[in-house]
Design a protein around this motif. Structure first.
Motif, mmCIF file in Angstrom:
data_model
loop_
_atom_site.group_PDB
_atom_site.id
_atom_site.type_symbol
_atom_site.label_atom_id
_atom_site.label_comp_id
_atom_site.label_asym_id
_atom_site.label_seq_id
_atom_site.Cartn_x
_atom_site.Cartn_y
_atom_site.Cartn_z
ATOM 1 N N SER A 20 0.828 -1.203 0.000
ATOM 2 C CA SER A 20 0.000 0.000 0.000
ATOM 3 C C SER A 20 0.865 1.256 0.000
ATOM 4 O O SER A 20 1.810 1.386 0.782
ATOM 5 C CB SER A 20 -0.916 0.009 1.224
ATOM 6 O OG SER A 20 -1.548 1.276 1.345
ATOM 7 N N LYS A 21 0.526 2.218 -0.870
ATOM 8 C CA LYS A 21 1.269 3.477 -0.920
ATOM 9 C C LYS A 21 1.068 4.279 0.368
ATOM 10 O O LYS A 21 1.918 5.081 0.754
ATOM 11 C CB LYS A 21 0.854 4.302 -2.121
ATOM 12 C CG LYS A 21 -0.616 4.747 -2.111
ATOM 13 C CD LYS A 21 -0.938 5.573 -3.348
ATOM 14 C CE LYS A 21 -2.392 6.045 -3.331
ATOM 15 N NZ LYS A 21 -2.726 6.851 -4.536
ATOM 16 N N TYR A 22 -0.053 4.031 1.042
ATOM 17 C CA TYR A 22 -0.324 4.734 2.303
ATOM 18 C C TYR A 22 0.602 4.241 3.412
ATOM 19 O O TYR A 22 1.033 5.018 4.264
ATOM 20 C CB TYR A 22 -1.786 4.551 2.697
ATOM 21 C CG TYR A 22 -2.746 5.120 1.685
ATOM 22 C CD1 TYR A 22 -2.878 6.502 1.520
ATOM 23 C CD2 TYR A 22 -3.502 4.285 0.868
ATOM 24 C CE1 TYR A 22 -3.750 7.032 0.582
ATOM 25 C CE2 TYR A 22 -4.370 4.802 -0.072
ATOM 26 C CZ TYR A 22 -4.491 6.178 -0.215
ATOM 27 O OH TYR A 22 -5.344 6.700 -1.150
ATOM 28 N N VAL A 23 0.889 2.943 3.408
ATOM 29 C CA VAL A 23 1.828 2.389 4.388
ATOM 30 C C VAL A 23 3.216 2.971 4.150
ATOM 31 O O VAL A 23 3.905 3.383 5.093
ATOM 32 C CB VAL A 23 1.870 0.854 4.297
ATOM 33 C CG1 VAL A 23 2.986 0.293 5.190
ATOM 34 C CG2 VAL A 23 0.530 0.255 4.699
ATOM 35 N N TYR A 24 3.634 3.034 2.875
ATOM 36 C CA TYR A 24 4.942 3.609 2.550
ATOM 37 C C TYR A 24 5.007 5.083 2.949
ATOM 38 O O TYR A 24 6.026 5.565 3.442
ATOM 39 C CB TYR A 24 5.233 3.462 1.049
ATOM 40 C CG TYR A 24 5.954 2.183 0.713
ATOM 41 C CD1 TYR A 24 7.302 2.038 1.025
ATOM 42 C CD2 TYR A 24 5.295 1.135 0.092
ATOM 43 C CE1 TYR A 24 7.976 0.857 0.722
ATOM 44 C CE2 TYR A 24 5.958 -0.039 -0.220
ATOM 45 C CZ TYR A 24 7.302 -0.180 0.095
ATOM 46 O OH TYR A 24 7.954 -1.339 -0.191
ATOM 47 N N ALA A 25 3.909 5.794 2.720
ATOM 48 C CA ALA A 25 3.875 7.219 3.088
ATOM 49 C C ALA A 25 4.004 7.367 4.602
ATOM 50 O O ALA A 25 4.719 8.258 5.086
ATOM 51 C CB ALA A 25 2.577 7.853 2.594
ATOM 52 N N PHE A 26 3.335 6.493 5.359
ATOM 53 C CA PHE A 26 3.403 6.548 6.814
ATOM 54 C C PHE A 26 4.823 6.236 7.307
ATOM 55 O O PHE A 26 5.362 6.936 8.175
ATOM 56 C CB PHE A 26 2.405 5.556 7.418
ATOM 57 C CG PHE A 26 2.458 5.488 8.920
ATOM 58 C CD1 PHE A 26 1.948 6.527 9.691
ATOM 59 C CD2 PHE A 26 3.032 4.399 9.560
ATOM 60 C CE1 PHE A 26 2.010 6.473 11.081
ATOM 61 C CE2 PHE A 26 3.091 4.336 10.945
ATOM 62 C CZ PHE A 26 2.580 5.380 11.704
ATOM 63 N N ILE A 27 5.415 5.176 6.748
ATOM 64 C CA ILE A 27 6.784 4.807 7.127
ATOM 65 C C ILE A 27 7.744 5.943 6.782
ATOM 66 O O ILE A 27 8.649 6.281 7.554
ATOM 67 C CB ILE A 27 7.226 3.516 6.416
ATOM 68 C CG1 ILE A 27 6.336 2.344 6.844
ATOM 69 C CG2 ILE A 27 8.699 3.224 6.714
ATOM 70 C CD1 ILE A 27 6.369 2.041 8.311
ATOM 71 N N PHE A 29 7.017 9.139 6.599
ATOM 72 C CA PHE A 29 6.787 10.236 7.538
ATOM 73 C C PHE A 29 7.481 9.969 8.873
ATOM 74 O O PHE A 29 8.116 10.868 9.445
ATOM 75 C CB PHE A 29 5.287 10.440 7.745
ATOM 76 C CG PHE A 29 4.960 11.499 8.769
ATOM 77 C CD1 PHE A 29 4.993 12.837 8.431
ATOM 78 C CD2 PHE A 29 4.643 11.144 10.079
ATOM 79 C CE1 PHE A 29 4.703 13.823 9.370
ATOM 80 C CE2 PHE A 29 4.356 12.117 11.028
ATOM 81 C CZ PHE A 29 4.386 13.456 10.669
ATOM 82 N N ILE A 30 7.360 8.744 9.376
ATOM 83 C CA ILE A 30 8.001 8.392 10.652
ATOM 84 C C ILE A 30 9.519 8.503 10.530
ATOM 85 O O ILE A 30 10.201 8.985 11.442
ATOM 86 C CB ILE A 30 7.602 6.963 11.086
ATOM 87 C CG1 ILE A 30 6.095 6.890 11.378
ATOM 88 C CG2 ILE A 30 8.404 6.533 12.312
ATOM 89 C CD1 ILE A 30 5.640 7.811 12.496
ATOM 90 N N THR A 31 10.056 8.079 9.384
ATOM 91 C CA THR A 31 11.502 8.175 9.152
ATOM 92 C C THR A 31 11.958 9.630 9.199
ATOM 93 O O THR A 31 12.966 9.966 9.837
ATOM 94 C CB THR A 31 11.872 7.561 7.788
ATOM 95 O OG1 THR A 31 11.536 6.164 7.782
ATOM 96 C CG2 THR A 31 13.361 7.715 7.499
ATOM 97 N N TYR A 125 13.324 5.508 -1.932
ATOM 98 C CA TYR A 125 13.211 4.979 -0.565
ATOM 99 C C TYR A 125 14.550 4.470 -0.031
ATOM 100 O O TYR A 125 14.760 4.412 1.171
ATOM 101 C CB TYR A 125 12.180 3.854 -0.509
ATOM 102 C CG TYR A 125 10.757 4.365 -0.548
ATOM 103 C CD1 TYR A 125 10.215 5.008 0.555
ATOM 104 C CD2 TYR A 125 9.971 4.233 -1.676
ATOM 105 C CE1 TYR A 125 8.913 5.494 0.539
ATOM 106 C CE2 TYR A 125 8.669 4.719 -1.709
ATOM 107 C CZ TYR A 125 8.149 5.344 -0.597
ATOM 108 O OH TYR A 125 6.866 5.838 -0.630
#
Length: 346
Positions: A20-27, A29-31, A125
């Motif tokens: 999911s692109k949303y999971v990648y976006a969240f990861i 952001f946390i990074t 990434y």
């Protein structure tokens, strides 16, 4: 730094579960948030430039024009209205000095991430982690914060240069200049590529190397003011990894025929031009690092392509992450970085 590595390592190992692109976006952001915490929560008296920024920020309680004049006292002619206008605005809404450092770090890293994804859309990434795990990251976002905030706009100017969009290059170049004059001026280096034939790069580099050797030998010390400018220099940078790595990865780029890729060739040509200029400043550590920052930020893209020649690609990703992390850990634990991020005697 360790949390950033662990987070991104498991995301890449378990990639099949994270489509999911949303999971990648969240990861992502946390990074970025964790990276901002590393450099943005340093003490107010940390390192070299931080104390000057805090003193200037605490003086931004007057009108905008008066504040610019105060800033000039701390940073000479480098007023940079966009940066100090931004700082003045934060001051006016009551943001504390600590908040100023963290917000500036977070915004700068976030914007740099956005611009880096433009420059390297295929492997962003991984290559951007190479930026986070570097000494340049600590210096830009934990010390030279005007340049740190200017870097994403410099990268956008470079992105549009690669696509031949000269008007946008000028636009982002002006924004860069208004945030950090020195970095803005270096946008002109893009066009130097057209006047330096690629086949002459090694010859020019050898010429620059010889000139740097002559400069550092003291032959030119009789020139008025030169001794002061070169004060404290040594021959260490002639055998420094940041100097020797260029011809090494140049060899691998040729060996793996990666320069057949027009995009990568243009990227390397710009890095080479920066390296040539950097060589001329090898006798002055401050100028050497400030110029070199521009190539240090882009070199992870080169490293990513070289490591990806390992097979299988899945394994090469883990090798790349490990290399970036180990290098970053050694940088983070170094005396220079600890000085940058820790309290220093007045």
């Amino acid at each position: 730094m360790v949390f950033i590595y662990i987070l991104n390592y498991f995301v890449n190992v378990l990639k099949i579960y994270f489509q999911s692109k949303y999971v990648y976006a969240f990861i992502g952001f946390i990074t970025i948030l964790l990276a901002a915490v590393v450099v943005g929560t340093r003490p107010l008296d940390a390192g070299f430039d931080t104390k000057g920024y805090i003193e200037a920020y605490n003086s931004l309680d007057k009108s905008l024009l008066e504040s610019f004049l105060i800033v000039k006292h701390y940073f000479g002619v480098s007023i940079e209205p966009l940066f100090w206008g931004y700082a003045w605005g934060l001051s006016k809404i009551g943001v504390s000095p600590s908040g100023f450092l963290f917000i500036t770090a977070f915004i700068s890293i976030l914007l740099t991430s956005w611009a880096y994804r433009k420059v390297d859309p295929d492997y962003y990434y991984l290559s951007f982690l190479g930026v986070i795990f570097s000494g340049s990251f600590i210096n830009l976002y934990g010390n030279a914060i005007r340049q740190g905030l200017a870097i994403p706009f410099f990268l956008m100017a470079f992105f549009h240069f690669l696509h031949g969009e000269n008007r946008k290059v000028i636009l982002y170049g002006i924004i860069t200049f208004l945030l950090h004059q020195y970095t803005g001026i270096l946008v002109m280096l893009f066009y130097l590529i057209r006047f330096v034939p690629f086949r002459f790069y090694i010859g020019i580099w050898l010429g620059c190397f010889f000139l740097a050797f002559v400069i550092k030998s003291g032959i030119l010390s009789s020139i008025p003011g030169f001794s002061t400018y070169a004060k404290g220099s040594s021959f260490a940078y002639l055998v420094h990894p940041t100097f020797l790595e260029f011809p090494i990865y140049y060899f691998f780029l040729i060996h793996f025929k990666l320069l057949n890729d027009n995009y990568l060739r243009k990227l390397f040509e710009f890095i080479a031009v920066v390296f040539l200029l950097q060589t001329l400043f090898i006798f002055n550590i401050y100028s050497y690092n400030r110029v070199g920052m521009l190539r240090f930020l882009l070199e992870p893209i080169i490293y990513t392509r070289i490591i990806f020649q390992l097979k299988p690609v899945k394994a090469s990703k883990q090798v790349l992450l490990l290399i970036f992390f180990l290098y970053g850990l050694s940088i983070y634990l170094s005396e220079a970085v600890q000085t940058t991020l820790s309290s220093t005697p007045s």
